[in-house]
Motif scaffolding. Structure first.
Motif, PDB file in Angstrom:
ATOM      1  N   ARG A  10      -6.893  10.208   2.708  1.00  0.00           N
ATOM      2  CA  ARG A  10      -7.619   9.126   2.040  1.00  0.00           C
ATOM      3  C   ARG A  10      -8.511   9.761   0.976  1.00  0.00           C
ATOM      4  NH1 ARG A  10      -6.917   4.383   3.995  1.00  0.00           N
ATOM      5  NH2 ARG A  10      -8.801   3.500   3.074  1.00  0.00           N
ATOM      6  N   ILE A  11      -8.286   9.357  -0.281  1.00  0.00           N
ATOM      7  CA  ILE A  11      -9.101   9.869  -1.379  1.00  0.00           C
ATOM      8  C   ILE A  11      -9.544   8.708  -2.263  1.00  0.00           C
ATOM      9  CG2 ILE A  11      -8.015  12.147  -1.374  1.00  0.00           C
ATOM     10  CD1 ILE A  11      -6.454  11.298  -3.854  1.00  0.00           C
ATOM     11  N   ASP A  12     -10.547   8.940  -3.060  1.00  0.00           N
ATOM     12  CA  ASP A  12     -11.069   7.950  -3.985  1.00  0.00           C
ATOM     13  C   ASP A  12      -9.950   7.453  -4.901  1.00  0.00           C
ATOM     14  OD1 ASP A  12     -13.566   6.780  -5.448  1.00  0.00           O
ATOM     15  OD2 ASP A  12     -12.394   7.775  -7.022  1.00  0.00           O
ATOM     16  N   THR A  13      -9.834   6.148  -5.059  1.00  0.00           N
ATOM     17  CA  THR A  13      -8.770   5.546  -5.868  1.00  0.00           C
ATOM     18  C   THR A  13      -8.805   6.038  -7.307  1.00  0.00           C
ATOM     19  OG1 THR A  13      -8.781   3.571  -4.481  1.00  0.00           O
ATOM     20  CG2 THR A  13      -7.792   3.353  -6.657  1.00  0.00           C
ATOM     21  N   ASN A  14      -9.977   6.107  -7.907  1.00  0.00           N
ATOM     22  CA  ASN A  14     -10.106   6.555  -9.293  1.00  0.00           C
ATOM     23  C   ASN A  14      -9.662   8.012  -9.443  1.00  0.00           C
ATOM     24  OD1 ASN A  14     -10.859   6.217 -12.038  1.00  0.00           O
ATOM     25  ND2 ASN A  14     -12.842   7.165 -11.627  1.00  0.00           N
ATOM     26  N   LEU A  15     -10.062   8.851  -8.495  1.00  0.00           N
ATOM     27  CA  LEU A  15      -9.649  10.259  -8.507  1.00  0.00           C
ATOM     28  C   LEU A  15      -8.134  10.369  -8.396  1.00  0.00           C
ATOM     29  CD1 LEU A  15     -10.244  13.304  -8.388  1.00  0.00           C
ATOM     30  CD2 LEU A  15     -10.570  13.022  -5.920  1.00  0.00           C
ATOM     31  N   LYS A  16      -7.541   9.606  -7.492  1.00  0.00           N
ATOM     32  CA  LYS A  16      -6.088   9.614  -7.289  1.00  0.00           C
ATOM     33  C   LYS A  16      -5.363   9.227  -8.576  1.00  0.00           C
ATOM     34  CE  LYS A  16      -2.500   7.284  -4.556  1.00  0.00           C
ATOM     35  NZ  LYS A  16      -1.843   6.474  -5.587  1.00  0.00           N
TER      36      LYS A  16
END
Length: 101
Positions: A10-16
């Protein structure tokens, strides 16, 4: 059939989205990037992977802050003091390689 396992994170959507945009420009799928990362971790017993898009153009003096300019000048002075110099041809070759100019 290859013996594979799924990796979930699970990672930050913007970072992804930003990372996947860069991977797409590099022609690498997210799965391939993770496979490369894991392979390098095993081979080097650390985190050595350094894939990045090249800088589009060199920074002009006008685009630097006073502190950045002073730091660059000091880098040059220290290079001269240590005897590390480059010919004009070497500088031209490096600019052509790094920036395509």
């Amino acid at each position: 059939m290859a013996n594979t396992s799924a990796v979930y994170a699970r990672i930050d959507t913007n970072l992804k989205e930003k990372a996947e945009n860069i991977l797409q420009q590099l022609g690498i799928s997210p799965s391939s990037a993770i496979q490369m990362l894991y392979s390098q971790i095993v081979l080097t017993r650390g985190m050595p992977l350094d894939l990045h898009l090249p800088t589009r153009k060199p920074t002009s003096i006008g685009g630097m802050s006073r502190e950045e300019l002073d730091a660059e000048i000091m880098t040059g002075i220290n290079s001269l003091k240590s005897g590390k110099t480059y010919t004009a041809d070497e500088v031209d070759a490096e600019l052509a390689k790094e920036f395509g100019i």
